[in-house]
Structure formats: structure tokens, C-alpha cells
Motif scaffolding. Sequence first.
Motif, PDB file in Angstrom:
ATOM      1  N   VAL A 402       0.839  -1.203   0.000  1.00  0.00           N
ATOM      2  CA  VAL A 402       0.000   0.000   0.000  1.00  0.00           C
ATOM      3  C   VAL A 402       0.872   1.250   0.000  1.00  0.00           C
ATOM      4  N   GLN A 403       1.839   1.310   0.920  1.00  0.00           N
ATOM      5  CA  GLN A 403       2.716   2.479   0.991  1.00  0.00           C
ATOM      6  C   GLN A 403       3.594   2.598  -0.246  1.00  0.00           C
ATOM      7  N   LEU A 404       4.129   1.468  -0.705  1.00  0.00           N
ATOM      8  CA  LEU A 404       5.007   1.480  -1.875  1.00  0.00           C
ATOM      9  C   LEU A 404       4.261   1.933  -3.116  1.00  0.00           C
ATOM     10  N   SER A 405       3.042   1.436  -3.305  1.00  0.00           N
ATOM     11  CA  SER A 405       2.291   1.797  -4.509  1.00  0.00           C
ATOM     12  C   SER A 405       1.925   3.275  -4.518  1.00  0.00           C
ATOM     13  N   MET A 406       1.626   3.840  -3.337  1.00  0.00           N
ATOM     14  CA  MET A 406       1.346   5.281  -3.282  1.00  0.00           C
ATOM     15  C   MET A 406       2.600   6.076  -3.607  1.00  0.00           C
ATOM     16  N   SER A 407       3.756   5.598  -3.106  1.00  0.00           N
ATOM     17  CA  SER A 407       5.019   6.259  -3.417  1.00  0.00           C
ATOM     18  C   SER A 407       5.315   6.189  -4.911  1.00  0.00           C
ATOM     19  N   LEU A 408       5.141   5.006  -5.511  1.00  0.00           N
ATOM     20  CA  LEU A 408       5.367   4.852  -6.949  1.00  0.00           C
ATOM     21  C   LEU A 408       4.355   5.661  -7.751  1.00  0.00           C
ATOM     22  N   GLY A 409       3.117   5.764  -7.227  1.00  0.00           N
ATOM     23  CA  GLY A 409       2.093   6.556  -7.915  1.00  0.00           C
ATOM     24  C   GLY A 409       2.473   8.021  -7.999  1.00  0.00           C
ATOM     25  N   VAL A 410       2.969   8.568  -6.881  1.00  0.00           N
ATOM     26  CA  VAL A 410       3.403   9.968  -6.880  1.00  0.00           C
ATOM     27  C   VAL A 410       4.605  10.153  -7.799  1.00  0.00           C
ATOM     28  N   ALA A 411       5.569   9.221  -7.727  1.00  0.00           N
ATOM     29  CA  ALA A 411       6.757   9.315  -8.581  1.00  0.00           C
ATOM     30  C   ALA A 411       6.378   9.225 -10.053  1.00  0.00           C
ATOM     31  N   SER A 412       5.464   8.314 -10.391  1.00  0.00           N
ATOM     32  CA  SER A 412       5.041   8.151 -11.784  1.00  0.00           C
ATOM     33  C   SER A 412       4.306   9.397 -12.274  1.00  0.00           C
ATOM     34  N   ALA A 413       3.417   9.930 -11.429  1.00  0.00           N
ATOM     35  CA  ALA A 413       2.672  11.130 -11.819  1.00  0.00           C
ATOM     36  C   ALA A 413       3.608  12.316 -12.032  1.00  0.00           C
ATOM     37  N   ALA A 414       4.592  12.453 -11.140  1.00  0.00           N
ATOM     38  CA  ALA A 414       5.551  13.552 -11.293  1.00  0.00           C
ATOM     39  C   ALA A 414       6.379  13.386 -12.566  1.00  0.00           C
ATOM     40  N   ALA A 415       6.752  12.150 -12.877  1.00  0.00           N
ATOM     41  CA  ALA A 415       7.510  11.894 -14.100  1.00  0.00           C
ATOM     42  C   ALA A 415       6.677  12.220 -15.339  1.00  0.00           C
ATOM     43  N   LEU A 416       5.415  11.810 -15.324  1.00  0.00           N
ATOM     44  CA  LEU A 416       4.527  12.105 -16.454  1.00  0.00           C
ATOM     45  C   LEU A 416       4.332  13.610 -16.607  1.00  0.00           C
ATOM     46  N   LEU A 417       4.083  14.278 -15.495  1.00  0.00           N
ATOM     47  CA  LEU A 417       3.849  15.726 -15.538  1.00  0.00           C
ATOM     48  C   LEU A 417       5.072  16.456 -16.071  1.00  0.00           C
ATOM     49  N   SER A 418       6.245  16.028 -15.616  1.00  0.00           N
ATOM     50  CA  SER A 418       7.483  16.634 -16.103  1.00  0.00           C
ATOM     51  C   SER A 418       7.684  16.362 -17.593  1.00  0.00           C
ATOM     52  N   GLY A 419       7.359  15.155 -18.024  1.00  0.00           N
ATOM     53  CA  GLY A 419       7.525  14.810 -19.440  1.00  0.00           C
ATOM     54  C   GLY A 419       6.610  15.597 -20.359  1.00  0.00           C
ATOM     55  N   PHE A 420       5.402  15.907 -19.878  1.00  0.00           N
ATOM     56  CA  PHE A 420       4.445  16.657 -20.699  1.00  0.00           C
ATOM     57  C   PHE A 420       4.639  18.169 -20.615  1.00  0.00           C
ATOM     58  N   MET A 421       5.437  18.622 -19.634  1.00  0.00           N
ATOM     59  CA  MET A 421       5.610  20.047 -19.422  1.00  0.00           C
ATOM     60  C   MET A 421       6.671  20.609 -20.367  1.00  0.00           C
ATOM     61  N   LEU A 422       6.304  21.590 -21.143  1.00  0.00           N
ATOM     62  CA  LEU A 422       7.235  22.227 -22.064  1.00  0.00           C
ATOM     63  C   LEU A 422       8.032  23.313 -21.354  1.00  0.00           C
ATOM     64  N   PRO A 423       9.272  23.578 -21.797  1.00  0.00           N
ATOM     65  CA  PRO A 423      10.046  24.668 -21.190  1.00  0.00           C
ATOM     66  C   PRO A 423       9.327  26.003 -21.364  1.00  0.00           C
ATOM     67  N   ASP A 424       9.366  26.837 -20.323  1.00  0.00           N
ATOM     68  CA  ASP A 424       8.736  28.168 -20.353  1.00  0.00           C
ATOM     69  C   ASP A 424       7.259  28.073 -20.743  1.00  0.00           C
ATOM     70  N   ALA A 425       6.571  27.061 -20.222  1.00  0.00           N
ATOM     71  CA  ALA A 425       5.167  26.848 -20.569  1.00  0.00           C
ATOM     72  C   ALA A 425       4.286  27.948 -19.976  1.00  0.00           C
ATOM     73  N   ASP A 426       3.282  28.383 -20.754  1.00  0.00           N
ATOM     74  CA  ASP A 426       2.298  29.328 -20.230  1.00  0.00           C
ATOM     75  C   ASP A 426       1.205  28.561 -19.495  1.00  0.00           C
ATOM     76  N   GLN A 427       0.209  29.272 -18.967  1.00  0.00           N
ATOM     77  CA  GLN A 427      -0.839  28.631 -18.170  1.00  0.00           C
ATOM     78  C   GLN A 427      -1.611  27.589 -18.965  1.00  0.00           C
ATOM     79  N   GLU A 428      -1.847  27.871 -20.230  1.00  0.00           N
ATOM     80  CA  GLU A 428      -2.585  26.917 -21.062  1.00  0.00           C
ATOM     81  C   GLU A 428      -1.782  25.630 -21.253  1.00  0.00           C
ATOM     82  N   ALA A 429      -0.490  25.775 -21.472  1.00  0.00           N
ATOM     83  CA  ALA A 429       0.363  24.584 -21.648  1.00  0.00           C
ATOM     84  C   ALA A 429       0.501  23.801 -20.345  1.00  0.00           C
ATOM     85  N   ILE A 430       0.561  24.498 -19.218  1.00  0.00           N
ATOM     86  CA  ILE A 430       0.627  23.828 -17.919  1.00  0.00           C
ATOM     87  C   ILE A 430      -0.643  23.017 -17.677  1.00  0.00           C
TER      88      ILE A 430
END
Length: 473
Positions: A402-430
Motif C-alpha cells: 500500500v505504501q510502496l504503490s502510493m510512493s510509486l504513484g506519486v513518482a510516476s505522476a511527477a515523471a509524467l507531468l514533467s515529461g508533458f511540461m514544455l520549457p517556459d510553458a504558459d498557463q494553457e500549456a501547464i
Amino acid sequence: MQRPVVLDPRTARILPWLVAIAFFMQTLDGTILNTALPSMARDLAEDPLRMQAVVISYLLTVALLIPASGWLADRYGTRRIFFGAILLFTLGSLLCSISTSLNQLVISRVVQGMGGALMLPVGRLAVLRAYPRHEFVNKMTLMTLPGLIGPLLGPLMGGWLVEYASWHWIFLINLPVGILGCVAALHFMPVIKGPRQAFDTLGFILFGAAMVLITFALEGLGDLNMPHARVMLLLFAGLACLAAYWLRAGHIEQPLFSPSLFHMRSFAVGILGNLFARLGSGALPFLVPLLLQVALGYSPAQAGLAMVPLAIGAMIIKPLAKPLIDRFGYRWTLTGNTLLLGGLLASLSLIDNHTSTLQLAIHLFLIGTVNSLQFTAMNTVTLIGLPDDQASSGNSLLSVVVQLSMSLGVASAAALLSGFMLPDADQEAILRAFHLTFLCVGSLAVLATALFLQLDNTDTAGTAPHEDKLAED
């Protein structure tokens, strides 16, 4: 089975409330922090979308130390370990409140996690051994009630404290509760020791190393400064440690977690289902406050208030969970509910500046109900068929997953968010990056559907020998 310890009447009345204090501190801390992450990032001169280490460090530390909690309590006594756990959690809270950098905050969260990993398991073990079995269900209910209030108060208090005081107070409020808990532990926690058993130290190291390395690899994907070669090295090193543990566990007498646990199909499906289903839902408390504050411009107090329907939905569905499972069985309840959960998580990609407060509240309320039913059904089916001699080990492994999966879930979400985030993104891109992340997170949750279809169609809640104490999350 060990005989219940003889308690004096006063201790017998107070002990469940003492453990409830620990449960309340844990659940409050788990929900009060997420709303404050953007404000903490600004104060520490960090990117708010890179604050996942504050959450992951705590969850991962808890997952690492849970397997040792029972052995420590048996060897050194419940009073000493429970007191030390509350003291560590309180000290970690103090260190968090005076941290001036992200690295200091992460280290402080590790100290907090060391206490959090031991508080509830040791407290629950003390109650299990201190009362006759026929009283255990009532005592567990009494213990968990304050814990249900934590997720309701956490977002509200976190948002309010950040907006009208400072983020430091989300940790400082733990101090008086922790001090009270320490004093009460010395007076009312009985000294209970179990039979001395050998501890699988090498297995503990291998299993822990696997968790840490795999989590760091996923977190590294969210950090653009970590080369992909290093990420792959960490990932394969983690998988190698896990393989080494698994091969060794099958050839020793008392492994940390025996591979024979997975000979029971319902346990194997429940553990793997927990892992994949929580990859999606575990990221929710991290992603939603960030979406509301960073992408949609909510204030911390508004974001905290918006999270309350999640907790309300979870509380309302609790009494209905067992009748639903009895009616449809585990297989179809979990299959249908997992699809619904994945769809609701993915549909958060529709949230934008035109979404009304009422629409958002209804959406999060529905996610809260579905999420709570999912946890109750998954936790119960995991241990439903284990014999008594494997129930303790299976329950410990479930807590780790349970604890590990929540940790991996946060790590995976952060990785996805970082991957989709463009440099100098505006509010619409964010906002677009958040939408794409929620679509992926929902898809991760849906993956568990294929696992739950492997359950026997005859599994029902009424057959659960341990159901009375395993349905809680």
C-alpha cells in the motif's frame, strides 16, 4: 495464539484512544501536506511541480520499516517501540518546520516516516494482544474513527494555515499532540513482548534496496537533470535486488515474506491489484492540489476546501461497502469499480477554468466514494483466504505494498507531468500537461481490471475469515 494481557480497568479504557491518537496523527499528516506544496516550493525557491520528493520520502520510509515493526515490538516491547515511534514522528515534525531547503525537508520527512512506520502497526499489535478476540472488532472501530477525521480536516487545515499563517504550522501542530501521545504511551501502553524470532536481515536489505532503487528510478524520470542511463541503471539494479530476494526467500526457513503467500490466488490478485490500482489513486492527493493552485489559480484555502468532498465520499460509502460486495462478489465489484475509478481519474482531464465549484465538488465526491470502496474490497480480498499462520505476514506485506504503490504513484505522476511540461510553458500549456497526466494516471488504474478478472466468481465477503479486521484501509 498468545493469551491476552491482563490490563487494569483504566488502561483497558484508554489504550484504544492512545492508538487512535497515533492513527489521527498519521492520517492528518498524510492529507494536510499536499495543499501546502506550492507555498513550500515558493518559500524554498523550488519548482512546485518538483516537490514530489517531500511526499515520496515519507511514504517510502514507512514502506521500508513496516516489515520490522512486529519484530521490534516482540524484541523490545510495545511500550518502548510505541513511545519511540511517537517521539520520532514528533521530532521529525519539528525538523520539518525549521527546514530551510528542500534537502533538509526531505531528510526531516524521513525521520517523520521512521516514526510513522511503527506507530500504527505496533499500536494495533498491542490492542490485538491485550484484548480477547471477541472484543477486538469493537476496539478497532474505536481506534479508526478519529483516523477518519484526519482526511476531512487535513486539506482544510493545510489550506487555511498556509494562507493565513505559514506552511511551517502544518508540522508544528503535530507537536502538542505528539507530546501528549508520548506522555500517554509511558503511562498506558502495556509492556508486551512476543516470542523471540530470527529476523531476515539480508532479506530486509534486499527487499528495501529494491523498493528504494525502483522508486528513485521513477522519480529520476521526473527530474530532467538525471540522465536516462542513470535511470535505467537504478531500475535494473532494483529489479535485480527484487529477483535476488525472491530466489533467496524460497530457500530459507523464515523469510521476510514467503513466496508461498502467493500460492493463494486471491492474495496474489489482491496484492498485484493493489499495486496497479493505487498507482493511479495514490497520485490523486498530490496532483489535484497542484492542478487547482498551479494551473487554475486557486488559493491554498480554496484548494483545501475543494478536497473535502473526497473525504466525505470516502466516509459515506464505508457502511455500504460490505452489502455491495455481498451482492456482487469480489470479482465483479472490483472489476466494475476499477473501470469506474480509472474513468473518473481520466475525466479529471476535463477540469478547466470553466468548471464550476459544484461540478468539481461532485466529481471529487464520486472519486472519493469509488476510491474508498476500491480500498475496502482490495484489502479484504487480499487476505480473505490466508490461514491463521500466514495472516500476520500477509497483512504486513499488504501494508508495505500500500505504501510502496502510493510512493510509486506519486513518482510516476511527477515523471509524467514533467515529461508533458514544455520549457517556459504558459498557463494553457501547464493545464494541458496536467490533463495528459490525468489521462495516463487513469489508464494506469484501469490496468488492474485484468488482474481482478482472475478472481473466482464464487468469492464473496461472507466467506472472509478475517473480514472483520481487514476491510479498513
